[in-house]
Structures are given as C-alpha cells and as structure tokens.
Design an enzyme around this catalytic site. Structure first.
Site, PDB file in Angstrom:
ATOM      1  N   GLU A 206       0.977  -1.030  -0.038  1.00 43.92           N
ATOM      2  CA  GLU A 206      -0.077  -0.057   0.117  1.00 43.92           C
ATOM      3  C   GLU A 206       0.825   1.205   0.157  1.00 43.92           C
ATOM      4  O   GLU A 206       1.202   1.651   1.060  1.00 43.92           O
ATOM      5  CB  GLU A 206      -0.895  -0.080   1.258  1.00 43.92           C
ATOM      6  CG  GLU A 206      -1.750  -1.241   1.438  1.00 43.92           C
ATOM      7  CD  GLU A 206      -2.407  -1.352   2.647  1.00 43.92           C
ATOM      8  OE1 GLU A 206      -2.874  -0.413   3.272  1.00 43.92           O
ATOM      9  OE2 GLU A 206      -2.519  -2.389   3.152  1.00 43.92           O
ATOM     10  N   MET A 271      -9.316  -4.658  -3.305  1.00 40.36           N
ATOM     11  CA  MET A 271     -10.028  -4.231  -1.964  1.00 40.36           C
ATOM     12  C   MET A 271     -11.363  -3.205  -2.213  1.00 40.36           C
ATOM     13  O   MET A 271     -11.115  -2.048  -2.138  1.00 40.36           O
ATOM     14  CB  MET A 271      -9.009  -3.716  -0.917  1.00 40.36           C
ATOM     15  CG  MET A 271      -8.108  -4.797  -0.663  1.00 40.36           C
ATOM     16  SD  MET A 271      -7.036  -4.358   0.463  1.00 40.36           S
ATOM     17  CE  MET A 271      -5.595  -4.000  -0.577  1.00 40.36           C
TER      18      MET A 271
END
Length: 427
Positions: A206, A271
C-alpha cells in the site's frame, strides 16, 4: 494490537492521498496456476459450445474461490482464534485462508508477531483438534492451529500475507533487490518448522508508486519486478496480491503496471471496500462498499464495478480478479438524514475504534433499513452506518458470476457472526 487493522489503514491512506490530489481510496496473476487454467479451459469450452446463430456468447465461467483473511492480532482483544473458523462453519465454506500479516523490513520478509504466530499455547478446549499444546512444542500458536484445521479440511489452502498498512513502507527497500526479497520470503514461508502449513504468499503493498504509508516512488515497474521475482522463487506455489480498487481516472490503478504483473500472479484481491467513511468527519454519508455508482456518489470511480471494469480493461483476465467483501461497517454520528448524502458531526462509536464496527454487532445494534448501489445502510437515532448483509452479498455474488470473476475474498473473518451468517451468503 490493532496495528495492522485495515480499517485504520484505509483512514490513513485516504488522508494521505487527499494531500496529493483527490481523496484516496482502498488498498490492497500465476504464471498459469492449475485452477486458473481449469477455469480458462471451462470458459473457453462454454463459449465455443454456443451455436453460431446465437446473438451473444455465454459469459465466462465464474470461479468459486472463497478467500478469508485471518489476522494475527485477532487472538488478543478480539478473542478470535483458528478454532472459531471451524466452529462457525466457515472452514467448510473457505477454499483459502490468508494469514495476515508478515512484516517487510530491511528488504526482506520477516515474522509479524512471533507469539501469536507460533509461540502461544492452546489448551485442549481451545484447540482445533482437542489436543493441548505442550510448553516445549516447536510450533504452537496460530500456525499449529492452521495445521490442525488443514487436517480436518484437506482441500483448504493457507497463504501467508505480507505487508498491510503498517508494514508497506518496507516494500520500497525490497523493490531495490527483488530477487533477494523473494528468496527471503521463500525461506521464511518454507521454513521446515511450518512449511506444511503454507501454500504460497500474498503481497499487500500500500501502494506502489503512490502515496500510501510513505509516498513510495519506486517506479511503475517496481511492483511487476517484485512479483516476477516471487514467482521465480515460489515456482508453482500460490502467489497473489491485494491491490487498490481506486477506479477513478488517474487513480492508484493507473500508477502501477498491474496488468504486467498479472502474468506472474494466481489472482488479485482488489479491495472493493472503504471507499467512503468517517475519515471525512462531517460527511457526506456514503456507503463504504458500493457495488456500483449512484446519483450523488461523492467521488466517481469509487465503487466495485468501476475497479473491476478498469482492471479488466487493462487486459487482466476476470478469472484472476476476486471481489472483496467487508465483514464490517463504517459509520457517522450526528446525522439527521436517512438517505445517503447527509451531514454528520463525527465518527460513530465503535468497539475497537471510532467509525468502525463488526457486522456481528451492527446487525442488532443498528439494523439495516435501506439499500443503495448494491449495499445496505442503517439510520438509527443519530447514527448512520453502511455495511453488507446476507441479502446484499447475494447480489454481489450475482455480479461476480455475471462478470466471470475468479471468486470472492473477505476482510476479515472475525467480523462475521458466530454461525458464519455472512460467509454462508457468499456461498
């Protein structure tokens, strides 16, 4: 112990991305795994069997993978253990478990929480198979419980996930020497003490070449090169990745060569949740996991369909994309409007942090009384929550099948009820 909690991860991510352009959004395919080849073959067979005069070919066959994340920190204040996966009935529904998270530090994969992972001892009544751990047992903890669970469910696969919000800062260093990083990960995952537990590796970076934990600027090829090295080290074992679901123009999907990396991965976990939440304390209220866009959505491209459409448009096979389902809700307080788009005064109270709550709590504390864009919301008192229910999950499964996706993944298992209400809806 919630240092890797993805709900908190998204809060910080969204704030960080707002500093660079627009509000940021959610985080987190093999050189031909057997399952992917089978699904591709099934799809091809189905299409070619359609008669020539048919106006439209049959849709690609949808996959049936069900991947549930199990967090190492859940054994602490959440009191959620591997045995709960069995007693809830979830183990019967899962095809894979992602164990989250291992650390990424010094350019290498590393143990995340040694005590939870392999040191914590379980009594007979706490263990999956009813056998107590001994004080001198080489491998106890969740690793051994997962081993016991796999014995009860021989087809179940376990994947070790590395990174997450707190530990994504280590990927930049790892990308400088992908081969060394990949070898370190293989050595750890295949450590003789627990090699039988794990069937591969999952990467949760991330975000590559974008502002996340540390505004990483490794370059658009860094992620692809790292995944390629992992495939070389892991061979035919599973290699997967959790990635952003920002489907906006110029968003995080555009900053990394996800299409180039797909050839080395068995599948992606986009996600598709945490698009909106009380990280914007005053609102507007909006569902955190909308399946589609809707009139009044705060940011175009922040929905599951936009992400899936964009990833498929890059040439990533749909069988290598899994649809993400959150087993929790996001909420505001100080709200006076039932419909989405209302103002608020802050985050609603949550068990572990403001603005976040498990489905198992929300289903009774603030029952859903509305739907929008394929997900549910609840207005109770002055609180406004959004979350998925069995009914909305069923709708999302229809979407998954229509799109020919490889399956579904779940963040994360402890948010479900004790009898697996949500995971049963996935199946």
């Amino acid at each position: 112990m919630l240092r890797h909690n993805r709900s908190r991860a998204h809060l910080r991510t969204l704030l960080a991305a707002a500093c660079t352009a627009a509000l940021g959004v959610t985080l987190l395919a093999g050189a031909g795994s057997a399952s992917a080849r089978e699904e591709s073959a099934a799809s091809a067979a189905k299409v070619t069997s359609v008669a020539a005069p048919a106006p439209q070919a049959a849709p690609a066959a949808a996959g049936s993978k069900v991947v549930g994340y199990f967090t190492d920190w859940g054994v602490y204040e959440r009191n959620y253990h591997v045995k709960n996966i069995e007693t809830s009935g979830s183990a019967d529904k899962l095809t894979h478990i992602n164990y989250a998270f291992g650390n990424v530090t010094g350019g290498k994969c590393a143990i995340g929480d040694a005590y939870a992972d392999y040191q914590k001892t379980y009594t007979a009544d706490q263990s999956v198979d009813g056998t107590a751990d001994t004080w001198d047992q080489p491998v106890a903890g969740s690793f051994n419980q997962l081993r016991e669970l796999k014995k009860l469910h021989p087809g179940l696969k376990v994947i070790w996930s590395f990174g997450g919000w707190s530990w994504s800062g280590g990927f930049g260093e790892a990308a400088k020497n992908p081969a060394a990083f990949a070898q370190s990960c293989h050595d750890l995952v295949e450590d003789p003490r627990w090699a039988d537990v794990f069937d591969g590796i999952d990467i949760d970076w991330e975000y590559p070449n974008d502002c996340g934990l540390s505004c990483d600027t490794s370059g658009p090829d860094a992620f692809k090169n790292l995944i390629s090295a992992l495939r070389t080290s892991f061979g035919s074992d599973l290699v997967t990745a959790a990635i952003t679901a920002d489907g906006s123009d110029g968003g995080k999907i555009d900053s990394t060569d996800y299409a180039g990396a797909a050839q080395y991965l068995d599948w992606y976990n986009p996600m598709t949740y945490d698009f909106f939440g009380a990280f914007n304390a005053q609102g507007p209220t909006a569902p955190h996991s909308p399946l589609t866009s809707y009139e009044g959505i705060p940011t175009e491209g922040f929905n599951s369909d936009a992400a899936i459409t964009k990833l498929k448009g890059l040439g990533i096979p749909p069988a290598k994309l899994l649809l993400g389902i959150g087993f929790y809700g996001r909420g505001w307080t100080g709200v006076t409007q039932k419909e989405p788009g209302g103002t608020a005064t802050g985050a609603a109270p949550g068990t572990y942090e403001p603005g976040i709550e498990d489905y198992k709590v929300l289903k009774t504390s603030c029952p859903a009384n509305g739907t929008v864009a394929g997900t549910a919301y609840a207005f109770c008192g002055n609180q406004w929550w959004s979350y998925d229910t069995p009914a909305t999950i069923a709708g999302k499964m229809d979407y998954k099948n229509q799109q020919g996706l490889g399956g579904t993944f779940l963040w994360e298992l402890s948010g479900d009820t004790s009898n697996g209400e949500l995971i049963k809806a996935v199946n």
